[in-house]
Design an enzyme around this catalytic site. Structure first.
Site, PDB file in Angstrom:
ATOM      1  N   GLU A 123       0.837  -1.204   0.000  1.00  0.00           N
ATOM      2  CA  GLU A 123       0.000   0.000   0.000  1.00  0.00           C
ATOM      3  C   GLU A 123       0.870   1.251   0.000  1.00  0.00           C
ATOM      4  O   GLU A 123       1.823   1.371   0.772  1.00  0.00           O
ATOM      5  CB  GLU A 123      -0.876  -0.042   1.252  1.00  0.00           C
ATOM      6  CG  GLU A 123      -1.696   1.186   1.525  1.00  0.00           C
ATOM      7  CD  GLU A 123      -2.350   1.134   2.894  1.00  0.00           C
ATOM      8  OE1 GLU A 123      -3.122   2.066   3.202  1.00  0.00           O
ATOM      9  OE2 GLU A 123      -2.098   0.171   3.650  1.00  0.00           O
ATOM     10  N   LEU A 172       1.712   4.906   0.979  1.00  0.00           N
ATOM     11  CA  LEU A 172       1.392   5.749   2.126  1.00  0.00           C
ATOM     12  C   LEU A 172       1.817   7.187   1.862  1.00  0.00           C
ATOM     13  O   LEU A 172       2.946   7.437   1.427  1.00  0.00           O
ATOM     14  CB  LEU A 172       2.108   5.237   3.375  1.00  0.00           C
ATOM     15  CG  LEU A 172       1.808   3.800   3.805  1.00  0.00           C
ATOM     16  CD1 LEU A 172       2.749   3.386   4.917  1.00  0.00           C
ATOM     17  CD2 LEU A 172       0.358   3.663   4.242  1.00  0.00           C
ATOM     18  N   ASP A 195      13.705  -3.639  13.260  1.00  0.00           N
ATOM     19  CA  ASP A 195      14.608  -2.662  12.624  1.00  0.00           C
ATOM     20  C   ASP A 195      13.996  -1.274  12.740  1.00  0.00           C
ATOM     21  O   ASP A 195      13.856  -0.544  11.762  1.00  0.00           O
ATOM     22  CB  ASP A 195      14.833  -3.043  11.155  1.00  0.00           C
ATOM     23  CG  ASP A 195      15.981  -2.265  10.513  1.00  0.00           C
ATOM     24  OD1 ASP A 195      16.790  -1.670  11.248  1.00  0.00           O
ATOM     25  OD2 ASP A 195      16.067  -2.261   9.269  1.00  0.00           O
TER      26      ASP A 195
END
Length: 248
Positions: free
Chosen positions: A51, A53, A155
């Site tokens: 997706e 963003l 991370d």
């Protein structure tokens, strides 16, 4: 339209692990994660499409919600440390065998593995000698503290989260189940998280005594990884962290 990352066909497993990591982070439903649209091989390239963003600068309110939501994410736990599959930290392999022993897991599959890579990359001598001494005394940093296997981003530096539609969102993970303090340590390594984030996290999930020393320990994993990925510019930082840890 989604956001697509591509690489050689040999990247297919890395992208598949990233996709599954995003799905793992989304399962608790406590923090926004980009939806995985597709992942696979197309022609002579591997890809992952997620997706798209529209990221904005995080406000103090978003920082606060990020702290609250990360604390909630860390409440998702497993019976054992590790994960059911390996993945990568940057481009470095990250091995995640299931384990009941966090200290042993971290010694062998996090710090120990990075020290072995460093030796192969030409960073021997003093780094290896001090590294061996540190690995022998890891138990010291966990006296009176027993971590649980929390769901980790893995991370979580400042470039792997943002604000979208006024809510926090996290991406580019290196997922496994481990000590939640390791996620917090990474947030402190390169900046990108404000005081509102830390205050909200600790209000919802207070940290145990000794967490400051363990922060150095967990940051060392990422600094060694940067040494192995990007070269000697990180050698001094690694040696400083080891020296500070050995002085405890």
């Amino acid at each position: 339209m989604g956001f697509r990352k591509t690489g050689p066909v040999t990247s297919a497993e890395m992208f598949a692990a990233e996709a599954e990591g995003l799905e793992e982070l989304a399962k608790p439903g406590v923090i926004r994660v980009p939806e995985v649209i597709a992942c696979g091989i197309e022609g002579d390239a591997a890809f992952i499409e997620i997706e798209h963003l529209d990221l904005q600068r995080a406000t103090r309110d978003v920082e606060q919600r990020m702290g609250e939501q990360l604390a909630a994410l860390h409440e998702t736990t497993a019976d054992r440390f590790g994960w059911h599959r390996d993945n990568t930290i940057g481009l470095t392999p990250q091995y995640n065998p299931r384990s009941d022993d966090w200290i042993g897991f971290f010694r062998e599959h996090r710090l120990g593995f990075q020290f072995q890579l460093a030796a192969r990359n030409g960073y021997g001598g003093a780094l290896q000698e001090s590294g061996d001494r540190l690995l022998e005394r890891l138990d010291v940093f966990f006296e009176g503290y027993t971590p649980v296997a929390s769901l980790l981003h893995g991370d979580l530096w400042g470039g792997n989260w943002g604000s979208c539609d006024g809510e926090p969102v996290i991406f580019d993970p290196a997922v496994y189940y481990g000590d939640r303090e390791s996620d917090l340590a990474m947030t402190r390594l390169f900046g990108g998280f404000g005081q509102a984030f830390y205050e909200a996290y600790e209000a919802n999930a207070p940290l145990a005594p000794g967490h400051r020393q363990r922060c150095d320990l967990y940051q060392l994993y990422h600094v060694l990884n940067h040494l192995n990925l990007f070269g000697s510019g990180y050698l001094g930082q690694a040696q400083t962290l080891i020296g500070r840890l050995l002085s405890n």
